[in-house]
Design a protein around this motif. Structure first.
Motif, PDB file in Angstrom:
ATOM      1  N   ARG A   3     -74.475  24.892  70.337  1.00  0.00           N
ATOM      2  CA  ARG A   3     -74.031  25.507  71.595  1.00  0.00           C
ATOM      3  C   ARG A   3     -73.124  26.688  71.275  1.00  0.00           C
ATOM      4  N   GLN A  76     -77.251  26.798  74.980  1.00  0.00           N
ATOM      5  CA  GLN A  76     -77.633  25.794  73.991  1.00  0.00           C
ATOM      6  C   GLN A  76     -79.010  26.117  73.447  1.00  0.00           C
ATOM      7  N   SER A 137     -68.646  17.459  73.636  1.00  0.00           N
ATOM      8  CA  SER A 137     -69.846  17.116  72.861  1.00  0.00           C
ATOM      9  C   SER A 137     -69.812  15.644  72.460  1.00  0.00           C
TER      10      SER A 137
END
Ligand code: ATP
Length: 137
Positions: A3, A76, A137
């Motif tokens: 990302r 992403q 994340s």
């Protein structure tokens, strides 16, 4: 999946470039994970640009980044950080390669339209800083 944090700075938002810039990342194949207009606090910007605190242009940079809303978003996809930086072009638009966002839309390093994370570690830090718990994340 990798990302990166990308931002359209206040000059880019003011000039109506958000759609065009987001479109470039979408059509390149990145997924847009989050997108938000943010009025960054001085505290957030001091954290975001911590490595530049000693620079002569730092006060101007703070004022520039607070001159209007910033369109913050997260992309992403494979190579998000490196390709993201390549799509933005060199920091100084005078040196950005033709076809990059900065070359196509800017002339001045003090108003260079956009930001992109420069490493995977920086990207994760910046995503946490700008989007908080929403996108951990
Ligand atoms: P960004 O973090 O915005 O993607 P960068 O990582 O390519 O940029 P840095 O050297 O980290 O470049 O500079 C951060 C930002 O500070 C630049 O994008 C620009 O807005 C501003 N800046 C850098 N150098 C100068 C300068 N000499 N004069 C004015 N502003 C500058």
């Amino acid at each position: 999946l990798e990302r990166s944090f990308i931002a359209v700075k206040p000059d880019g938002v003011e000039r109506g470039l958000v759609g065009e810039i987001v479109r470039r990342f979408e059509t390149r194949g990145f997924k847009i994970l989050a997108l938000q207009l943010v009025h960054p606090s001085e505290e957030l910007l001091r954290e975001h640009y911590a490595d530049l605190a000693g620079k002569a242009f730092f006060p101007k940079l703070l004022a520039y980044m607070q001159s209007g809303p910033v369109a913050a978003f997260v992309i992403q996809g494979k190579g998000a950080v490196k390709i993201g930086r390549a799509m933005l072009g060199a920091t100084n638009p005078q040196e950005s390669a033709p076809g990059t966002i900065r070359a196509d839309f800017a002339l001045d390093i003090g108003k260079n339209v956009c930001h992109g994370s420069d490493s995977v570690e920086a990207a994760e830090k910046e995503i946490a800083l700008w989007f908080g718990e929403n996108l951990k994340s």
